[in-house]
Design an enzyme around this catalytic site. Structure first.
Site, PDB file in Angstrom:
ATOM      1  N   THR A  25      -3.752-145.935  52.378  1.00 42.19           N
ATOM      2  CA  THR A  25      -3.710-147.452  50.880  1.00 42.19           C
ATOM      3  C   THR A  25      -2.755-148.163  51.710  1.00 42.19           C
ATOM      4  OG1 THR A  25      -2.970-145.045  50.418  1.00 42.19           O
ATOM      5  CG2 THR A  25      -1.741-147.276  49.073  1.00 42.19           C
ATOM      6  N   GLY A  26      -3.788-149.169  50.856  1.00 41.54           N
ATOM      7  CA  GLY A  26      -2.913-150.521  51.375  1.00 41.54           C
ATOM      8  C   GLY A  26      -3.679-152.089  51.297  1.00 41.54           C
ATOM      9  N   ASP A  81      -6.011-146.468  58.776  1.00 42.15           N
ATOM     10  CA  ASP A  81      -4.860-146.404  57.535  1.00 42.15           C
ATOM     11  C   ASP A  81      -4.324-147.810  58.078  1.00 42.15           C
ATOM     12  OD1 ASP A  81      -3.093-146.795  54.988  1.00 42.15           O
ATOM     13  OD2 ASP A  81      -2.137-144.936  55.371  1.00 42.15           O
ATOM     14  N   GLY A  82      -2.979-148.722  57.796  1.00 43.66           N
ATOM     15  CA  GLY A  82      -2.310-149.626  57.662  1.00 43.66           C
ATOM     16  C   GLY A  82      -1.599-149.033  58.024  1.00 43.66           C
ATOM     17  N   GLY A  97       5.200-148.289  49.936  1.00 37.72           N
ATOM     18  CA  GLY A  97       4.416-147.650  49.015  1.00 37.72           C
ATOM     19  C   GLY A  97       5.193-146.690  48.668  1.00 37.72           C
ATOM     20  N   GLU A 103      -0.690-139.754  52.860  1.00 35.22           N
ATOM     21  CA  GLU A 103      -0.994-140.014  54.143  1.00 35.22           C
ATOM     22  C   GLU A 103      -0.395-139.515  55.264  1.00 35.22           C
ATOM     23  OE1 GLU A 103      -0.321-144.865  52.418  1.00 35.22           O
ATOM     24  OE2 GLU A 103       0.724-143.875  53.730  1.00 35.22           O
TER      25      GLU A 103
HETATM   26  C1  5RP Z   1       1.726-147.453  52.365  1.00 38.37           C
HETATM   27  C2  5RP Z   1       0.922-148.106  53.945  1.00 38.37           C
HETATM   28  C3  5RP Z   1       0.580-149.347  53.903  1.00 38.37           C
HETATM   29  O1  5RP Z   1      -0.696-149.374  54.547  1.00 38.37           O
HETATM   30  C4  5RP Z   1       1.302-150.218  55.154  1.00 38.37           C
HETATM   31  O2  5RP Z   1       2.564-150.940  54.426  1.00 38.37           O
HETATM   32  C5  5RP Z   1       0.699-151.692  55.104  1.00 38.37           C
HETATM   33  O3  5RP Z   1      -0.076-152.630  53.885  1.00 38.37           O
HETATM   34  P1  5RP Z   1      -1.288-153.914  54.826  1.00 38.37           P
HETATM   35  O4  5RP Z   1      -2.363-153.227  54.935  1.00 38.37           O
HETATM   36  O5  5RP Z   1      -1.247-153.842  52.946  1.00 38.37           O
HETATM   37  O6  5RP Z   1      -0.194-154.669  54.793  1.00 38.37           O
HETATM   38  O7  5RP Z   1       1.442-147.065  54.892  1.00 38.37           O
HETATM   39  O8  5RP Z   1       2.053-146.345  52.400  1.00 38.37           O
END
Ligand code: 5RP
Length: 226
Positions: A25-26, A81-82, A97, A103
């Site tokens: 997510t993100g 994931d980020g 988030g 996650e």
């Molecule tokens: C959400 C996360 C996201 O992966 C993290 O906030 C990174 O977001 P982005 O890729 O928009 O910088 O942990 O819970």
């Protein structure tokens, strides 16, 4: 192409036919989802996906990626994931988030978990740039907060975006955003928060990452766990 997109595309190279792939997510994870959809459409990639959030599920569905619900899976091949912070030992901070419960479940269920980020996410210690998000059962928030305060934790319940109520996660939890004494190691902090009654989940991802891909000014560096 920006660094987030670049690193997401690099992670997509590890997706193979037949895999069950976890979608993060993100904004960085979004680039990964878009690349999977492109590979499916243009190169005939055949995969199934499972999403870590409703927003990512909606995105995957809108791009015609096959998707299964979390409750129907026991294991996945790859999760991408980020992260909000990444330490040299690959410990992550996540969950800015609302979706860190799913996650973390997907990160744990995956044979390989690749964290993808731009270089702005690199830190020396967890909690350097962000408070640690701690999801708590709503009726237990005060007791959990008191326990964490006894271990040097300082912070408050996260307000909602309009600041006229409380933030509620997709799991239905409140979030305590807390800072801790800088001398506590990430591992000890992880153990401490994990064993606090009333805590549902928290944003420290310790010992879960298979690889970290970082893009810095157009160059991707892959670091794999030993
Ligand atoms: C959400 C996360 C996201 O992966 C993290 O906030 C990174 O977001 P982005 O890729 O928009 O910088 O942990 O819970």
């Amino acid at each position: 192409m920006n660094d987030k997109q670049l690193v997401a595309l690099q992670a997509a190279k590890y997706v193979k036919n037949g895999m069950l792939v976890g979608l993060g997510t993100g904004s960085t994870a979004n680039y990964f989802i878009e690349e999977l959809a492109r590979l499916q459409k243009e190169e005939g990639l055949k995969i199934t996906t499972v999403a870590s959030s409703t927003i990512s599920a909606l995105k995957a569905e809108s791009l015609s990626l096959p998707i299964v619900a979390l409750e129907h899976i026991a294991h996945i091949d790859l999760y991408v994931d980020g992260a909000d912070e990444i330490m040299p030992d690959m410990t992550l901070l996540k969950g800015r988030g609302s979706d860190l419960v799913k996650e973390k479940l997907l990160a744990k269920a995956a044979t390989q978990f690749i964290a993808v980020a731009d270089a702005s996410k690199l830190v020396k210690r967890i909690g350097q740039n962000f408070a640690i998000p701690i999801e708590v059962i709503p009726f237990a928030w005060q007791l959990a907060k008191r326990s964490l305060e006894a271990a040097s934790g300082r912070g408050e319940l996260r307000p909602n975006a309009a600041k006229d109520g409380l933030w509620v996660t997709s799991h239905g939890s409140y979030v305590l955003d807390m800072h801790f004494d800088e001398t506590i190691t990430a591992r000890n902090l992880h153990d401490l928060i994990s064993t606090t009654p009333g805590v549902v989940e928290h944003g420290i991802f310790y010992g879960l990452t298979t690889a970290v891909f970082i893009a810095d000014n157009g160059i991707v560096n892959e670091r794999w766990a030993q």
